[in-house]
Design a protein around this motif. Sequence first.
Motif, short mmCIF file in Angstrom:
data_model
loop_
_atom_site.label_atom_id
_atom_site.label_comp_id
_atom_site.label_asym_id
_atom_site.label_seq_id
_atom_site.Cartn_x
_atom_site.Cartn_y
_atom_site.Cartn_z
N GLY A 16 35.08 31.77 31.17
CA GLY A 16 34.24 31.69 32.47
C GLY A 16 33.10 32.92 32.64
O GLY A 16 32.45 33.04 33.75
N TRP A 17 33.25 34.36 31.99
CA TRP A 17 32.28 35.06 31.52
C TRP A 17 30.51 34.23 31.23
O TRP A 17 29.77 34.32 31.70
N HIS A 18 31.65 34.46 30.03
CA HIS A 18 30.46 32.94 29.50
C HIS A 18 29.51 32.09 30.11
O HIS A 18 27.93 31.74 30.97
N ARG A 35 41.95 33.72 27.54
CA ARG A 35 40.25 33.09 26.20
C ARG A 35 39.95 32.40 27.48
O ARG A 35 38.26 31.89 28.04
N ARG A 36 40.42 31.90 29.12
CA ARG A 36 40.18 31.36 29.97
C ARG A 36 38.88 32.20 30.67
O ARG A 36 37.97 32.20 31.31
N LEU A 84 23.17 31.50 36.10
CA LEU A 84 22.31 32.15 35.71
C LEU A 84 21.03 32.57 35.26
O LEU A 84 20.35 32.29 35.98
N SER A 85 21.19 32.24 34.02
CA SER A 85 20.15 31.83 32.77
C SER A 85 19.59 30.52 33.47
O SER A 85 17.95 30.86 33.37
N ALA A 86 20.36 29.71 33.98
CA ALA A 86 19.82 28.65 33.49
C ALA A 86 19.15 28.40 35.00
O ALA A 86 17.98 27.84 34.85
N ALA A 87 19.64 28.55 35.79
CA ALA A 87 18.88 28.24 36.84
C ALA A 87 17.47 29.71 36.54
O ALA A 87 16.12 29.48 37.75
N ARG A 119 24.87 38.98 40.72
CA ARG A 119 24.42 39.59 39.83
C ARG A 119 26.61 39.56 39.62
O ARG A 119 27.25 40.08 40.75
N PRO A 120 27.11 38.83 38.70
CA PRO A 120 28.29 38.93 38.40
C PRO A 120 29.30 40.31 38.45
O PRO A 120 29.11 40.75 37.70
N LEU A 121 30.62 40.54 39.26
CA LEU A 121 31.05 41.47 39.57
C LEU A 121 32.32 41.54 39.20
O LEU A 121 33.17 41.78 37.60
N HIS A 122 33.22 39.91 39.35
CA HIS A 122 34.21 39.96 38.75
C HIS A 122 35.24 37.84 38.71
O HIS A 122 34.76 37.33 40.09
N ILE A 123 35.19 38.49 38.06
CA ILE A 123 36.09 36.82 37.54
C ILE A 123 36.80 36.16 37.76
O ILE A 123 38.12 37.00 36.67
#
Length: 251
Positions: free
Chosen positions: A100-102, A95-96, A108-111, A157-161
Amino acid sequence: MDEVPLPPDLVTPEQVLQSRALRDWIRAAVETLSPTLRLPVVLRYFSTGITSYQQIAEACAVPVGTVRSRLSQARTKPALALETTTATAHEDVARRAEAGWHEVWDTLSAAELGEFGKVVRDRYSPDVSLPTGKRLGGARLLLAGMDSDLSAGVRQRPLHIVAGRSLVVREMELINPRDDPYRCPPGVAWIMTPDSGRVSRISLHHAPRPEQRSAPAAVWSRSAGRRLPQSNDPAFGVCGSRSSCLCRTVI
């Protein structure tokens, strides 16, 4: 539903699920470690780009010998914690991770929409600390750095969380504009410490620039109209950009 790809050694879907559940169980046990031991363990065993002793030492701002010692201490503790964690550990970690991905995509969208300040107000502590080489910055430094990068055409760009209750690591690719390909290093890890639902501390660990090994004296930037120094000159970030860049906020 898309077909789940299997490893070449014909591991069954059940074995894959069991492996992931065990990994999540162990990750939940790692949460019981002290902050001093938790960070090197998470980087060593759960990150993808900060796994060597030297990289971990740089991210934690301690000698390599200290990293080895802390990892050695930590290896004996999760075994005891596993006995007290329950089957809900897998669900909690999953769940976390999803959240975390969301959250990173929302950020990034907000930025991009010029609303990074709202993200900082909503999700970060008013006293968030962001340690740098010579000073302790905060929200203003974070906002200035993000604004500078976006204005220059740098994107993440996110690669790993890795998302835990007490430690979040976001490994990001840094995408430079074509006319300024050496502005920032190729990647950055956001190492964040949550406190009461808000991020209270952030440190940024940048991936080494491959070109730095050949130590070029300078690189021409069409956008800047001049040659940018490739050095650790205190007037510039490690990527050779101006000091307001997020690349300047290293630990």
